[in-house]
Write an enzyme that holds these catalytic residues in place. Structure first.
Site, PDB file in Angstrom:
ATOM      1  N   ASP A 172      72.350  25.024  -0.890  1.00 41.61           N
ATOM      2  CA  ASP A 172      71.221  24.186  -0.501  1.00 41.61           C
ATOM      3  C   ASP A 172      71.141  22.932  -1.379  1.00 41.61           C
ATOM      4  O   ASP A 172      70.759  21.857  -0.912  1.00 41.61           O
ATOM      5  CB  ASP A 172      69.918  24.983  -0.590  1.00 41.61           C
ATOM      6  N   HIS A 174      66.693  31.048   0.614  1.00 47.83           N
ATOM      7  CA  HIS A 174      67.953  30.559   1.171  1.00 47.83           C
ATOM      8  C   HIS A 174      68.015  30.857   2.667  1.00 47.83           C
ATOM      9  O   HIS A 174      68.924  31.498   3.166  1.00 47.83           O
ATOM     10  CB  HIS A 174      69.135  31.207   0.443  1.00 47.83           C
TER      11      HIS A 174
END
Length: 336
Positions: free
Chosen positions: A155, A184
């Site tokens: 990310d 996530h």
């Protein structure tokens, strides 16, 4: 002498991840485990002229636990990318029923064979699989919250890349080190572009462009799934992200003040975790920047949560609500 084991080494993430690890001079022994094709991966990597010893382990049957045990014995760091990949239309939660049991069994192997190892979880859905590993290690009375890491580094990698693409004439991805907190998966991913090196450029964007950028970070995995036409999900970028976190952990064995974001258990034994837990509504797991050391997570840098701007605070509220369900799902899988 550092031994690293990759569980799921023959998969789409496992192979490039193992290649990167093979090239790391700090690793003396690379152990590869998988339930298919891993001898070929081991033989291939074994021809590379780096100094680490490479060995592969393949079970002879579904009941054979000796291969996993041998691969894990004496490991200092274990990385788990094992499991099935996402397909078009699948969310990370769709993967839960398949990957949860795989991760549980690998965690049991860690508890029995290398309980003091650093453990990095890549297998999706990370928001649930990390709690599964924690609960399994707790059942075996070997849980050390300072050494369990959910890999959310992808990310950050995407956040740095995507903002640099917006400002292609003014920046490059390596100019940034965006802080990404939460979890996530989709809306649990919260990039804090208002902080750090991205703040000035981010402030130039319209509200609509900010929203588009954040959405792209949160659902960047969908781009890869669609581009591969159902043949897989993010593997190369995920391997890089997993390696990046592993590299930082190995660096922290000898260097101070190494900081990375990770999805961790906010246990009171970690400095700053209790304060972080209050700020995230009592959640037991959350992704935050942490200071690494040879003993694991030394400190949680929770102050970023208080510095996030008003729009990011709204995103955090959505993330916390979703994360509570994800975490509970993982915990219940073991406790039930």
């Amino acid at each position: 002498m550092v031994k690293v084991t990759v569980c799921g080494a023959a998969g789409g993430i496992g192979q490039p991840l193992s290649l990167l690890l093979k090239l790391n001079a700090n690793i003396s022994e690379l152990s590869l485990f998988d339930v298919v094709n891993v001898p070929g991966v081991g033989a291939d990597l074994g021809h590379i002229c780096s100094d680490s010893k490479t060995e592969s382990f393949l079970p002879s049957s579904k009941e054979d636990k000796s291969a996993l045990a041998s691969s894990l014995k004496g490991s200092d760091l274990v990385i788990i990318p094992a499991g099935v990949p996402r397909k078009p239309g699948m969310t990370r939660d769709d993967l839960f029923n398949i990957n949860a049991s795989i991760v549980r069994d690998l965690a049991q192997g860690i508890a029995e064979n290398c309980p003091d190892a650093f453990v990095l979880i890549i297998s999706n859905p990370v928001n649930s699989t990390v709690p599964i590993v924690a609960e399994t290690l707790k059942k075996n009375k070997v849980f050390n919250p300072k050494k369990l890491f959910g890999v959310t580094t992808l990310d950050i990698v995407r956040s740095n890349t995507f903002i640099s693409q917006v400002f292609s004439g003014e920046s490059k991805p390596t100019d940034f080190d965006t802080i990404v907190v939460g979890g996530h998966s989709g809306e649990t991913i919260v990039p804090l572009y208002s902080l750090g090196k991205s703040a000035d450029l981010y402030s130039k964007l319209s509200e609509d462009d900010k929203a588009k950028l954040i959405h792209r970070v949160q659902f960047g995995g969908d781009e890869v799934v669609q581009a591969k036409n159902g043949a897989g999900s993010a593997t190369l970028s995920m391997a890089y992200a997993g390696y990046k976190l592993a590299e930082s952990i190995l660096k922290a064995f000898n260097e101070p003040n190494v900081v990375e974001c990770t999805f961790l258990n906010l246990d009171d034994s970690i400095k700053g975790a209790a304060e972080a837990k209050k700020l995230v509504g009592g959640l037991d797991f959350f992704s935050l920047p942490v200071v690494l050391s040879k003993d694991g997570i030394a400190e949680v840098k929770y102050d970023v949560l208080t510095k996030a701007n008003a729009d990011e605070q709204k995103l955090l509220e959505v993330a916390k609500e979703q994360l509570a369900k994800n975490i509970e799902k993982g915990v219940k899988f073991i406790t039930n």
